[in-house]
Design an enzyme around this catalytic site. Structure first.
Site, PDB file in Angstrom:
ATOM      1  N   ASP A  57       1.127  -5.384  -4.185  1.00  0.00           N
ATOM      2  CA  ASP A  57       0.060  -4.282  -4.367  1.00  0.00           C
ATOM      3  C   ASP A  57      -0.168  -3.669  -3.190  1.00  0.00           C
ATOM      4  O   ASP A  57      -1.101  -2.853  -2.884  1.00  0.00           O
ATOM      5  CB  ASP A  57      -1.150  -5.141  -5.087  1.00  0.00           C
ATOM      6  CG  ASP A  57      -1.531  -6.058  -3.921  1.00  0.00           C
ATOM      7  OD1 ASP A  57      -1.035  -6.435  -2.859  1.00  0.00           O
ATOM      8  OD2 ASP A  57      -2.657  -6.535  -4.094  1.00  0.00           O
ATOM      9  N   GLU A 195       0.588 -16.500   3.739  1.00  0.00           N
ATOM     10  CA  GLU A 195       0.469 -15.193   4.763  1.00  0.00           C
ATOM     11  C   GLU A 195      -0.527 -15.605   5.808  1.00  0.00           C
ATOM     12  O   GLU A 195      -1.655 -16.063   5.769  1.00  0.00           O
ATOM     13  CB  GLU A 195      -0.285 -14.099   3.796  1.00  0.00           C
ATOM     14  CG  GLU A 195      -0.299 -12.939   4.686  1.00  0.00           C
ATOM     15  CD  GLU A 195      -0.561 -11.632   3.860  1.00  0.00           C
ATOM     16  OE1 GLU A 195      -0.246 -11.611   2.526  1.00  0.00           O
ATOM     17  OE2 GLU A 195      -0.955 -10.455   4.760  1.00  0.00           O
TER      18      GLU A 195
HETATM   19  O1  KIV Z   1       1.507  -6.825  -1.585  1.00  0.00           O
HETATM   20  C1  KIV Z   1       2.504  -7.133  -0.844  1.00  0.00           C
HETATM   21  O2  KIV Z   1       3.259  -6.700  -0.270  1.00  0.00           O
HETATM   22  C2  KIV Z   1       2.266  -8.484  -0.571  1.00  0.00           C
HETATM   23  C3  KIV Z   1       3.310  -9.228   0.590  1.00  0.00           C
HETATM   24  C4  KIV Z   1       2.564  -9.088   1.788  1.00  0.00           C
HETATM   25  C5  KIV Z   1       3.409 -10.555   0.468  1.00  0.00           C
HETATM   26  O3  KIV Z   1       1.741  -9.374  -1.248  1.00  0.00           O
END
Ligand code: KIV
Length: 292
Positions: A57, A195
């Site tokens: 997202d 994260e």
């Molecule tokens: O939306 C995204 O790119 C993510 C990554 C940072 C893991 O959730």
């Protein structure tokens, strides 16, 4: 390795599955994951041999220009996921459930997870959150859809977290994160993104779980790594998180290419003879005779 060798290797590459994820963890082999939102990027990632592609997202920020990930919709995610699926044949494809597509009810969560599989050819879905999402994870997994969890800095909760800040830095926050990770594993998640949490905590959690962890800003002790591709390529200029390693500066490369094109057109260097369509003299003379 030559380009020819790369494509030969890739055409023989087996499809990565959630089982491959588990096996790689057991063998101690690092898993690789990057984001993609379009066909050419998915094609290039797949040909490079990436294990997994996340249609994140983060699309909201790096492709659509929003301030954060909250505005992106299920329809927009599906549109981009379909393009990615057309480009990537071997990587495990993961669709990221956007804000409000799984929080309101477990039924919504299962229905929207199903849309990623049925309407966009994804292999799995990802959602953010810990114990409060256990029921949704269980229900999606019961429907036969693999789920990746996401703990630590969960961007869909930035208003609650007070911004994009590292998480799990106190003993109590670290304990809660470990418990959440174990709850998600028990609920049936096949893998977890960790994260922006302390490296030693990420390593501890990774060792405690039998499912693989994929870190972003969580150090080298995770079972795999993920980055937002636009950060890695230097395509997203607004800010670069501390944990990103840049492998290219495509924003600069694009700026230069666009400036060169503008200059070529303005100075009439482009198009040149080799860029134009020919017509033989006989046809041209006939045309001139007919033209009024
Ligand atoms: O939306 C995204 O790119 C993510 C990554 C940072 C893991 O959730």
């Amino acid at each position: 390795m030559s380009t020819t060798t790369v494509s030969t290797t890739v055409s023989q590459r087996k499809k990565t599955t959630t089982l491959t994820f588990r096996q790689k963890k057991e063998r101690g082999e690092p898993l690789t994951m990057l984001t993609a939102y379009d066909y050419p990027t998915a094609l290039a990632l797949d040909q490079a041999g990436i294990d997994s592609i996340l249609v994140g997202d983060s699309l909201a920020m790096v492709e659509l220009g929003y301030e954060n990930t909250l505005p992106v919709t299920m329809e927009e995610m599906l549109h981009h996921a379909r393009a990615v699926a057309r480009g990537a044949k071997s990587a495990l494809l993961i669709g990221d459930l956007p804000f409000m597509s799984y929080q309101v009810s477990v039924e919504d969560a299962v229905r929207n997870a199903g849309r990623f599989i049925q309407q966009a050819n994804m292999d799995a879905v990802k959602l953010e959150g810990g114990r409060e999402r256990a029921e949704a994870v269980r229900a999606i997994v019961s429907a036969g859809i693999p789920v990746m969890g996401h703990l630590g800095l969960t961007p869909q909760s930035i208003n609650q977290l007070g911004g994009f800040r590292p998480q799990g830095k106190s003993a109590s926050a670290a304990t809660r994160l470990l418990e959440d990770a174990q709850i998600l594993e028990e609920a049936g998640a096949f893998s977890l993104v960790l994260e922006s949490i302390p490296a030693r905590l990420a390593e501890f959690i990774s060792k405690r779980l039998s499912i693989p962890t994929i870190g972003i800003g969580a150090g080298a002790g995770c079972d795999g790594q993920v980055l937002v591709t636009h950060d890695l390529l230097g395509l997203f200029e607004r800010f670069t998180p501390k944990f990103v390693k840049r492998y290219a500066n495509l924003h600069e490369t694009m700026n230069k290419a666009f400036a060169d094109y503008i200059d070529d057109v303005e100075t009439k260097k482009f198009p040149a003879v080799e860029h134009t369509v020919e017509m033989n003299d006989e046809e041209w003379s006939a045309f001139l005779k007919e033209a009024k």
